[in-house]
Scaffold this motif. Structure first.
Motif, PDB file in Angstrom:
ATOM      1  N   MET A  12       0.822  -1.217   0.000  1.00  0.00           N
ATOM      2  CA  MET A  12       0.000   0.000   0.000  1.00  0.00           C
ATOM      3  C   MET A  12       0.860   1.273   0.000  1.00  0.00           C
ATOM      4  SD  MET A  12      -3.010  -0.845   2.758  1.00  0.00           S
ATOM      5  CE  MET A  12      -4.047  -2.296   2.615  1.00  0.00           C
ATOM      6  N   ILE A  13       2.094   1.172   0.482  1.00  0.00           N
ATOM      7  CA  ILE A  13       2.930   2.368   0.646  1.00  0.00           C
ATOM      8  C   ILE A  13       3.176   3.080  -0.682  1.00  0.00           C
ATOM      9  CG2 ILE A  13       5.188   3.206   1.384  1.00  0.00           C
ATOM     10  CD1 ILE A  13       5.200   1.032   3.513  1.00  0.00           C
ATOM     11  N   PRO A  14       3.690   2.384  -1.725  1.00  0.00           N
ATOM     12  CA  PRO A  14       3.874   3.104  -3.002  1.00  0.00           C
ATOM     13  C   PRO A  14       2.569   3.569  -3.615  1.00  0.00           C
ATOM     14  CG  PRO A  14       4.286   0.741  -3.264  1.00  0.00           C
ATOM     15  CD  PRO A  14       4.197   1.004  -1.805  1.00  0.00           C
ATOM     16  N   MET A  15       1.497   2.796  -3.413  1.00  0.00           N
ATOM     17  CA  MET A  15       0.198   3.207  -3.945  1.00  0.00           C
ATOM     18  C   MET A  15      -0.285   4.488  -3.278  1.00  0.00           C
ATOM     19  SD  MET A  15      -2.160   2.443  -6.129  1.00  0.00           S
ATOM     20  CE  MET A  15      -1.823   0.725  -6.501  1.00  0.00           C
ATOM     21  N   PHE A 252     -15.644  -3.929   1.245  1.00  0.00           N
ATOM     22  CA  PHE A 252     -15.984  -2.851   0.329  1.00  0.00           C
ATOM     23  C   PHE A 252     -17.061  -1.937   0.911  1.00  0.00           C
ATOM     24  CE2 PHE A 252     -14.621  -6.480  -2.295  1.00  0.00           C
ATOM     25  CZ  PHE A 252     -13.521  -5.916  -2.916  1.00  0.00           C
ATOM     26  N   ASP A 253     -17.898  -2.504   1.794  1.00  0.00           N
ATOM     27  CA  ASP A 253     -18.948  -1.691   2.416  1.00  0.00           C
ATOM     28  C   ASP A 253     -18.356  -0.580   3.272  1.00  0.00           C
ATOM     29  OD1 ASP A 253     -21.071  -3.003   1.317  1.00  0.00           O
ATOM     30  OD2 ASP A 253     -21.278  -4.437   2.951  1.00  0.00           O
ATOM     31  N   ILE A 254     -17.221  -0.858   3.894  1.00  0.00           N
ATOM     32  CA  ILE A 254     -16.578   0.154   4.736  1.00  0.00           C
ATOM     33  C   ILE A 254     -16.307   1.416   3.934  1.00  0.00           C
ATOM     34  CG2 ILE A 254     -14.527   0.693   6.107  1.00  0.00           C
ATOM     35  CD1 ILE A 254     -14.308  -2.290   6.738  1.00  0.00           C
ATOM     36  N   VAL A 255     -15.843   1.214   2.698  1.00  0.00           N
ATOM     37  CA  VAL A 255     -15.513   2.338   1.836  1.00  0.00           C
ATOM     38  C   VAL A 255     -16.764   2.977   1.260  1.00  0.00           C
ATOM     39  CG1 VAL A 255     -14.194   3.078  -0.179  1.00  0.00           C
ATOM     40  CG2 VAL A 255     -13.356   1.202   1.239  1.00  0.00           C
ATOM     41  N   THR A 300     -10.041   2.485   1.124  1.00  0.00           N
ATOM     42  CA  THR A 300     -10.322   1.699  -0.070  1.00  0.00           C
ATOM     43  C   THR A 300      -9.348   0.526  -0.188  1.00  0.00           C
ATOM     44  OG1 THR A 300     -11.160   3.651  -1.238  1.00  0.00           O
ATOM     45  CG2 THR A 300     -10.524   1.756  -2.580  1.00  0.00           C
ATOM     46  N   LEU A 301      -8.060   0.808  -0.023  1.00  0.00           N
ATOM     47  CA  LEU A 301      -7.055  -0.255  -0.090  1.00  0.00           C
ATOM     48  C   LEU A 301      -7.211  -1.237   1.068  1.00  0.00           C
ATOM     49  CD1 LEU A 301      -3.931   1.929  -1.025  1.00  0.00           C
ATOM     50  CD2 LEU A 301      -5.338   0.530  -2.560  1.00  0.00           C
ATOM     51  N   PHE A 302      -7.470  -0.701   2.262  1.00  0.00           N
ATOM     52  CA  PHE A 302      -7.637  -1.559   3.433  1.00  0.00           C
ATOM     53  C   PHE A 302      -8.904  -2.401   3.314  1.00  0.00           C
ATOM     54  CE2 PHE A 302      -8.797  -2.334   7.934  1.00  0.00           C
ATOM     55  CZ  PHE A 302      -7.630  -2.963   8.332  1.00  0.00           C
TER      56      PHE A 302
END
Length: 321
Positions: A12-15, A252-255, A300-302
């Motif tokens: 996730m860091i570079p993203m 996905f619901d979290i986002v 979103t990533l998480f």
């Protein structure tokens, strides 16, 4: 699974770094800045505005501003809100409990209604009840949530006076009391129903179709041939297989709930981070705007990671390496 999760987190860091560049660039491309609306010769000294822009580094080269912002951001310094004149972390910290509470109630209502209607429609397909549920779902899918929210406010708040039309709690009630939490629940039900309307409709149809498909598979025929009760077949064998894809949507619901809360909270004047994001855009409050955007990106990533992990948890046949 631990190695898989750590590898995904490191990825996730570079993203997030690339996202930060895009977020900062888009923020700087917005017309004006946080002081644009404050220039009024009758009550504001233009020289003071110019001095403040220089003090805050608005006149520095863009790359200098970016590296200063991202270095502070990594250290947990999100800057100071130009509208509220207080640290961004404090501004968001005041609003985020309301959004978390709204999201939790939304998820609860969404899955309760989706399971009840989906199970009924799946066990009794092509009946009158199934057609009624399908009609309600397609109606929910076709009407935008913000349109439904306006009509619900008109009928349930102004005409029937069942639910409040704005706010998160009655300001006359003492904080922390039992009546306080009842008031919070009373205020959150209507926006939670509107926020979960689309998910409820889509999840109900998804569960219904998956149950019908699973009921025709060989393992169900085998269970029936062994004399297994229909209730056990549906509640154990079929539901366990049909629930796998549905549970993975939780990540996905979290986002989707937090991002969807931007419109819902604004319509209901619900003091959460959704309304805060909308206000920060209107007021060119760059520190709050960029921090919230980065937070949405991380969620979103998480959320994708949570969805993958849940898929491995609910289906033992899947192994995450």
């Amino acid at each position: 699974m631990l190695k898989y999760s750590l590898r995904r987190l490191l990825g996730m860091i570079p993203m997030l770094l690339l996202i930060s560049i895009v977020v900062f660039t888009l923020a700087k491309l917005m017309p004006g800045d946080s002081f644009s609306g404050e220039i009024d010769p009758t009550n504001t000294d233009p020289q003071y505005i110019a001095d403040m822009r220089e003090k805050l580094g608005y006149n520095d080269p863009v790359y200098v501003q970016y590296f200063r912002w991202i270095s502070d951001f990594v250290q947990g310094d999100f800057g100071k809100s130009t509208r509220y004149k207080m640290p961004v972390s404090d501004v968001i910290g005041e609003r985020i409990p309301n959004t978390i509470f709204l999201g939790a109630i939304t998820l609860l209502l969404t899955y309760i209604f989706a399971f009840i209607m989906g199970m009924y429609a799946g066990r009794k397909p092509y009946t009158i009840g199934d057609h009624i549920i399908g009609g309600v779902n397609y109606l929910g899918l076709s009407i935008p949530s913000f349109v439904a929210a306006v009509f619900c406010i008109y009928f349930f708040s102004f005409q029937l006076n069942i639910f409040p039309s704005n706010g998160s709690v009655d300001i006359t009630i003492t904080d922390g009391t039992f009546e306080y939490w009842l008031s919070k629940i009373h205020h959150v039900i209507l926006p939670a129903l509107m926020l979960g309307l689309l998910s409820t409709a889509s999840y109900t149809q998804f569960l219904r179709n998956d149950i019908i498909e699973s009921s025709r598979k060989d393992f169900v025929r085998t269970a029936r041939a062994k004399g297994t009760k229909e209730s056990k077949i549906y509640n154990v064998h079929i539901l366990r297989n049909s629930i796998i894809p549905l549970v993975t949507f939780l990540g996905f619901d979290i986002v989707s709930i937090i991002s969807g809360a931007i419109i819902t909270e604004t319509i209901f004047t619900y003091p959460g981070i959704g309304q805060l994001f909308f206000d920060s855009v209107n007021n060119n409050d760059y520190p709050v705007l960029m921090t919230l955007t980065m937070m949405f990106s991380f969620l979103t990533l998480f959320g994708n990671l949570i969805a993958d992990i849940l898929y491995g948890v609910v289906d033992p046949r899947i192994r995450l390496e």
